[in-house]
Design a protein around this motif. Structure first.
Motif, PDB file in Angstrom:
ATOM      1  N   TYR A   1       0.789  -1.228   0.000  1.00  0.00           N
ATOM      2  CA  TYR A   1       0.000   0.000   0.000  1.00  0.00           C
ATOM      3  C   TYR A   1       0.829   1.290   0.000  1.00  0.00           C
ATOM      4  O   TYR A   1       0.287   2.374  -0.003  1.00  0.00           O
ATOM      5  CB  TYR A   1      -1.025  -0.050   1.140  1.00  0.00           C
ATOM      6  N   MET A   2       2.139   1.140  -0.004  1.00  0.00           N
ATOM      7  CA  MET A   2       2.961   2.333  -0.198  1.00  0.00           C
ATOM      8  C   MET A   2       3.778   2.212  -1.486  1.00  0.00           C
ATOM      9  O   MET A   2       3.768   3.088  -2.334  1.00  0.00           O
ATOM     10  CB  MET A   2       3.880   2.561   1.007  1.00  0.00           C
ATOM     11  N   LEU A   3       4.459   1.083  -1.626  1.00  0.00           N
ATOM     12  CA  LEU A   3       5.336   0.924  -2.779  1.00  0.00           C
ATOM     13  C   LEU A   3       4.555   0.608  -4.055  1.00  0.00           C
ATOM     14  O   LEU A   3       4.665   1.313  -5.067  1.00  0.00           O
ATOM     15  CB  LEU A   3       6.349  -0.195  -2.469  1.00  0.00           C
ATOM     16  N   ASN A   4       3.734  -0.445  -3.979  1.00  0.00           N
ATOM     17  CA  ASN A   4       3.001  -0.851  -5.174  1.00  0.00           C
ATOM     18  C   ASN A   4       2.014   0.202  -5.650  1.00  0.00           C
ATOM     19  O   ASN A   4       1.903   0.482  -6.834  1.00  0.00           O
ATOM     20  CB  ASN A   4       2.212  -2.137  -4.896  1.00  0.00           C
ATOM     21  N   VAL A   5       1.294   0.754  -4.693  1.00  0.00           N
ATOM     22  CA  VAL A   5       0.292   1.770  -5.049  1.00  0.00           C
ATOM     23  C   VAL A   5       0.981   2.914  -5.783  1.00  0.00           C
ATOM     24  O   VAL A   5       0.497   3.403  -6.806  1.00  0.00           O
ATOM     25  CB  VAL A   5      -0.430   2.275  -3.780  1.00  0.00           C
ATOM     26  N   THR A   6       2.147   3.318  -5.288  1.00  0.00           N
ATOM     27  CA  THR A   6       2.843   4.440  -5.899  1.00  0.00           C
ATOM     28  C   THR A   6       3.315   4.109  -7.304  1.00  0.00           C
ATOM     29  O   THR A   6       3.162   4.896  -8.244  1.00  0.00           O
ATOM     30  CB  THR A   6       4.043   4.844  -5.028  1.00  0.00           C
ATOM     31  N   LEU A   7       3.894   2.927  -7.428  1.00  0.00           N
ATOM     32  CA  LEU A   7       4.356   2.526  -8.754  1.00  0.00           C
ATOM     33  C   LEU A   7       3.190   2.493  -9.737  1.00  0.00           C
ATOM     34  O   LEU A   7       3.308   2.918 -10.884  1.00  0.00           O
ATOM     35  CB  LEU A   7       5.041   1.155  -8.691  1.00  0.00           C
ATOM     36  N   LEU A   8       2.049   1.980  -9.261  1.00  0.00           N
ATOM     37  CA  LEU A   8       0.865   1.928 -10.125  1.00  0.00           C
ATOM     38  C   LEU A   8       0.367   3.317 -10.486  1.00  0.00           C
ATOM     39  O   LEU A   8      -0.017   3.583 -11.611  1.00  0.00           O
ATOM     40  CB  LEU A   8      -0.262   1.149  -9.435  1.00  0.00           C
ATOM     41  N   ARG A   9       0.398   4.230  -9.497  1.00  0.00           N
ATOM     42  CA  ARG A   9      -0.085   5.576  -9.753  1.00  0.00           C
ATOM     43  C   ARG A   9       0.820   6.258 -10.788  1.00  0.00           C
ATOM     44  O   ARG A   9       0.371   6.890 -11.717  1.00  0.00           O
ATOM     45  CB  ARG A   9      -0.100   6.386  -8.453  1.00  0.00           C
ATOM     46  N   TRP A  10       2.115   6.057 -10.609  1.00  0.00           N
ATOM     47  CA  TRP A  10       3.062   6.632 -11.564  1.00  0.00           C
ATOM     48  C   TRP A  10       2.781   6.077 -12.965  1.00  0.00           C
ATOM     49  O   TRP A  10       2.707   6.794 -13.943  1.00  0.00           O
ATOM     50  CB  TRP A  10       4.496   6.305 -11.134  1.00  0.00           C
ATOM     51  N   TYR A  11       2.583   4.758 -13.005  1.00  0.00           N
ATOM     52  CA  TYR A  11       2.323   4.096 -14.285  1.00  0.00           C
ATOM     53  C   TYR A  11       1.043   4.621 -14.920  1.00  0.00           C
ATOM     54  O   TYR A  11       0.996   4.950 -16.103  1.00  0.00           O
ATOM     55  CB  TYR A  11       2.231   2.589 -14.050  1.00  0.00           C
ATOM     56  N   LYS A  12       0.009   4.746 -14.118  1.00  0.00           N
ATOM     57  CA  LYS A  12      -1.303   5.134 -14.604  1.00  0.00           C
ATOM     58  C   LYS A  12      -1.303   6.588 -15.110  1.00  0.00           C
ATOM     59  O   LYS A  12      -1.861   6.897 -16.152  1.00  0.00           O
ATOM     60  CB  LYS A  12      -2.307   4.987 -13.459  1.00  0.00           C
ATOM     61  N   TYR A  13      -0.648   7.487 -14.341  1.00  0.00           N
ATOM     62  CA  TYR A  13      -0.717   8.908 -14.691  1.00  0.00           C
ATOM     63  C   TYR A  13       0.415   9.393 -15.580  1.00  0.00           C
ATOM     64  O   TYR A  13       0.273  10.347 -16.313  1.00  0.00           O
ATOM     65  CB  TYR A  13      -0.782   9.766 -13.422  1.00  0.00           C
ATOM     66  N   GLU A  14       1.572   8.746 -15.450  1.00  0.00           N
ATOM     67  CA  GLU A  14       2.707   9.245 -16.231  1.00  0.00           C
ATOM     68  C   GLU A  14       3.281   8.194 -17.157  1.00  0.00           C
ATOM     69  O   GLU A  14       3.541   8.434 -18.320  1.00  0.00           O
ATOM     70  CB  GLU A  14       3.816   9.749 -15.291  1.00  0.00           C
ATOM     71  N   GLY A  15       3.441   7.020 -16.660  1.00  0.00           N
ATOM     72  CA  GLY A  15       4.118   5.966 -17.410  1.00  0.00           C
ATOM     73  C   GLY A  15       3.408   5.583 -18.691  1.00  0.00           C
ATOM     74  O   GLY A  15       4.044   5.406 -19.732  1.00  0.00           O
ATOM     75  N   VAL A  16       2.063   5.503 -18.620  1.00  0.00           N
ATOM     76  CA  VAL A  16       1.299   5.041 -19.773  1.00  0.00           C
ATOM     77  C   VAL A  16       1.488   5.951 -20.975  1.00  0.00           C
ATOM     78  O   VAL A  16       1.539   5.511 -22.115  1.00  0.00           O
ATOM     79  CB  VAL A  16      -0.202   4.950 -19.416  1.00  0.00           C
ATOM     80  N   ASN A  17       1.615   7.261 -20.658  1.00  0.00           N
ATOM     81  CA  ASN A  17       1.667   8.232 -21.752  1.00  0.00           C
ATOM     82  C   ASN A  17       3.033   8.329 -22.422  1.00  0.00           C
ATOM     83  O   ASN A  17       3.200   9.082 -23.355  1.00  0.00           O
ATOM     84  CB  ASN A  17       1.263   9.601 -21.228  1.00  0.00           C
ATOM     85  N   ARG A  18       3.987   7.641 -21.874  1.00  0.00           N
ATOM     86  CA  ARG A  18       5.321   7.773 -22.454  1.00  0.00           C
ATOM     87  C   ARG A  18       5.442   7.032 -23.765  1.00  0.00           C
ATOM     88  O   ARG A  18       4.854   5.996 -23.941  1.00  0.00           O
ATOM     89  CB  ARG A  18       6.357   7.177 -21.493  1.00  0.00           C
TER      90      ARG A  18
END
Lengths: 287, 518
Positions: free
Chosen positions: A270-287
């Motif tokens: 709930y700290m590490l995975n959630v963050t990685l997912l949030r990064w992926y969802k909001y920033e990573g996907v658009n790369r």
């Protein structure tokens, strides 16, 4: 009516860096403890008799601990009383010459041997090799499955990192608490791989495959996942405590390591995975 | 009928629970179990089998003592010559050397021989071994297993078992489990190499005595049971037909053709001439130690001379005590161990039955407490008894199915398996929580269709999690890491039973609950 709700965390308050900092710091600390241990003692963890060779006997006796130690010619590593059975002790030795040890115990006045176990250094070495092999195969298989399930790099690697951290943290804590690695602990570490992945898959699945906003999906996954992990922690904590009182080492070891690992999993998921997912969802996907 | 069709998963669970109950409680149900075992046995409630950690006994795993020279060009005719010569060179008993034309190997089964000594001995005989390694050949190992198997059967060890266990990329060892012996007893049964030889000791012309081997282990056709008779304790033995004639002739020509004189107290095995003048003794040795030194009786002597012995080649080996008689009997019956086991490098576990049975109770208590803990957490979390209760009941039924399964396959339970049961409760409840949350926490369920779709979503996660657990546990099944393979097997079977049977059934239960509410 007592009822607990999993609290809703307002993740928007925190930046990715802030959220990731804690689990990563703990992971680095754990790795440092293990690395330091390796440098100082020559092994990443302290091996128990399953891995170094040695003997253990269970005796019933009215003798005191000092008298018990004096009974044996072989150096005694530890004498451990059993809470729920008075006058019953588990004595461990570095020597694997169980016949001599049993003879000394049986020759002593007022000492009855109830059980014994021994592992020769050759078997210990073999066990060490197999345990590493087993963990590596299990971890590799799990990582592979994670990639098959989600087929995208970030969510999959998040599962792998989190499982890795879930294993490393209990190992570091064991070193600090002076707990030796036994076969039971190896089993617990493998189970931890299974348990750890449960809540990660749940989280990834909710965020990646369901409709609804990121935070809503995360909260739903958390509500279920935290309940699951807390239930498992409860079962394992009870097992650790009762088995320790009864002197059933194997169950006590498995219980303790799972409590440590599952607690680490709460933080990692709930700290590490959630963050990685949030990064992926909001920033990573658009790369 | 449609109710049954809609709830077939619950029906399946109920049927399987009944089958489990039969496997657990009806005497004689598990295949291979005799009617007086398991639930029918006194003081036993179920058909469950317990391993030594939960019922007492000893398990020893030990490598075989030995070294193998590979790539030795032993000719078919030369096997026995090589054996004798190498044994003489190394100063070991010829039974501790074995040369094989078939596998092109020479093995030595003695602890104190070094690799270089062994190589030197072979080179002295003109052989150039390719490699010399620790350990013995597969043939030798499987003979050791057979021989140990016979030995523990003969010594009336109930339920003992012997297995060869290979560590991937490592050594191979023999694992022996004896539920009703402590370590000392088991080791003494196994340490006995049990080599029996029969000698005739008789005077020759110059007045000294010679010792001639007249029978060896393989030349016995049948071994009777040690018994107490008028002439004292003894073991009746029958000589192989093919060997009987030569044996009788040798005996008769060396003066054993009528009753002989022999005072066992005079006999010194390393110096046969310690016997007086006309004394003639028949001597049987067990592992080189005389266990039986006696004169030949009138009747036996005559039967050697007149050929009657060949028609009825039986005589009694009398011993000084019943204990000795039993030992001779056991050694003769079980044959010798081709190679000794290396108890200095073993791995063993031995538990007193009282302590082990204490573990049975204590781990049951531990399990029950764990279930209570889980129930409390689930109840506190959902606050609805009708959600929490089926969860706990379903998780317990999973354990019950698993117990039925291990009882049916007669898998002996050890502590690690019980830890596996508790782990199964853990993963089981986890999955039920996933199902429960998916269905209950996402708004009202109006139709069966909505229900099905949510259930399927939940099931994807459960299936993925189960697959991971199985993958994580499978190395333990394959690797011989103590009892942990049992732990892994229990966990895997439990997960499978859960995914295939109990968790779908829980879904049906929930559907009835939520759809009825409307």
């Amino acid at each position: 009516m007592v009822e607990y709700e999993v609290p809703e965390v307002d993740y928007t308050q925190y930046t990715n860096r802030q959220l990731v900092a804690i689990p990563l710091a703990v992971l680095v600390l754990a790795l440092a403890v293990i690395g330091g241990w390796w440098v100082v003692t020559g092994a990443p963890v302290t091996y128990g008799i399953d891995f170094t060779g040695g003997s253990e006997i269970t005796v019933e006796t009215t003798l005191s601990q000092e008298e018990i130690r004096a009974t044996f010619d072989e150096p005694v590593s530890s004498v451990q009383g059993i809470e729920q059975a008075e006058n019953r002790y588990i004595i461990t030795f570095e020597s694997s010459d169980i016949d001599d040890i049993r003879d000394s115990a049986e020759a002593a006045d007022g000492m009855t041997v109830l059980g014994s176990g021994s592992t020769s250094p050759i078997f210990g070495e073999e066990n060490r090799r197999l345990a590493v092999l087993g963990l590596a195969v299990a971890f590799g298989g799990m990582s592979l499955l994670a990639f098959v399930f989600f087929r995208t790099f970030v969510p999959s690697i998040a599962i792998v990192i989190s499982a890795f951290s879930d294993i490393v943290i209990p190992l570091a804590v064991m070193n600090v608490l002076g707990i030796k690695l036994s076969l039971g602990i190896v089993a617990a570490l493998l189970m931890l791989i299974g348990y750890s992945v449960d809540s990660d898959i749940l989280l990834n699945n909710h965020v990646l495959r369901r409709s609804g906003g990121f935070y809503e999906s995360t909260y739903r996954a958390m509500r279920t996942g935290v309940t699951m992990t807390v239930t498992s922690i409860a079962a394992m904590a009870v097992m650790a405590v009762t088995a320790t009182l009864f002197g059933i080492d194997l169950m006590a070891d498995i219980g303790l390591v799972l409590v440590l690992g599952l607690s680490a999993d709460l933080m990692n998921t709930y700290m590490l995975n959630v963050t990685l997912l949030r990064w992926y969802k909001y920033e990573g996907v658009n790369r | 009928m449609s109710a049954l069709r809609e709830n077939w998963r619950i029906a399946l669970l109920v049927v399987l629970l009944l089958v489990s109950a039969v496997a657990l409680f009806v005497p004689g149900t598990p295949p291979g179990a005799t009617p007086d075992e398991g639930a029918a046995a006194e003081g036993q409630l179920t058909n469950l089998q317990f391993g030594i950690q939960l019922s007492g006994g000893t398990r020893i795993r030990a490598p075989v003592v030995g070294m193998t020279a590979e790539g030795v060009a032993v000719g078919f005719q030369d096997e026995s010559d090589v054996t004798e010569a190498v044994a003489a060179d190394l100063g070991v008993d010829p039974i501790d050397v074995r040369a094989s034309n078939e596998t092109q190997t020479v093995e030595v089964f003695a602890r104190n021989v070094t690799e270089s000594e062994f190589r030197a001995a072979l080179e002295a005989e003109g052989y150039q071994p390719e490699t010399i390694r620790d350990g013995v050949t597969d043939e030798t190992r499987s003979q050791v297993v057979d021989s140990v198997q016979r030995r523990i059967t003969e010594s009336a060890l109930s339920g003992g078992s012997v297995q060869e266990v290979a560590v991937p990329g490592g050594q191979t060892f023999i694992s022996i489990t004896a539920p009703d012996r402590d370590r000392g007893e088991l080791v003494s049964i196994l340490e006995e190499r049990g080599v029996v030889r029969v000698y005739a000791v008789y005077p020759v012309e110059n007045g000294s005595h010679v010792r001639e081997q007249v029978l060896d282990q393989d030349e016995f056709a049948g071994i009777g049971t040690a018994r107490e008779s008028d002439s004292g304790p003894g073991v009746p033995v029958t000589v192989e037909e093919s060997a009987a004639e030569e044996f009788a002739t040798t005996m008769a020509t060396n003066g054993f053709d009528s009753q002989t004189v022999c005072n066992p107290n005079n006999y010194n095995h390393s110096n046969p001439s310690s016997l007086n003048g006309n004394e003639r003794c028949i001597v049987a040795t067990l592992n080189g130690e005389p266990v039986f030194v006696a004169p030949v009786t009138q009747g036996l002597g005559e039967s050697f001379a007149n050929g009657d012995f060949v028609n009825d080649p039986t005589f009694v080996m009398s011993t000084s005590s019943m204990e000795e008689a039993r030992e001779v009997e056991l050694s003769l019956k079980s044959g010798r161990l081709p190679a000794p086991l290396d108890f200095e490098n073993d791995d063993s576990l031995s538990l007193d039955p009282a302590l082990a049975e204490g573990f049975q109770q204590n781990s049951l208590i531990t399990g029950i407490l764990a279930v209570i803990a889980v129930s409390i957490v689930v109840y506190v979390r959902y606050g609805r008894i009708e959600v929490a209760a089926p969860m706990v009941v379903t998780a317990l039924s999973e354990v019950f199915l698993l117990l039925g399964f291990v009882s049916f396959v007669q898998y002996p339970l050890n502590l690690s398996h019980l830890a596996g049961f508790i782990a199964v409760i853990g993963t089981g409840v986890d999955d039920l929580i996933i199902i429960g949350d998916e269905i209950l926490q996402q708004g009202e369920v109006r139709t069966g269709r909505v229900f099905e779709s949510r259930f399927r979503k939940a099931f994807w996660v459960i299936g993925a999690a189960a697959a991971t657990t199985i993958v994580a546990m499978s190395p333990l099944v394959a690797l011989p890491l103590g009892d942990l393979s049992g732990f892994a097997i229990i966990t895997i079977v439990g997960v499978l039973l859960g995914v295939l049977v109990t968790r779908p059934a829980y879904g049906d239960i929930l559907r009835n609950l939520v759809l009825d509410e409307d």
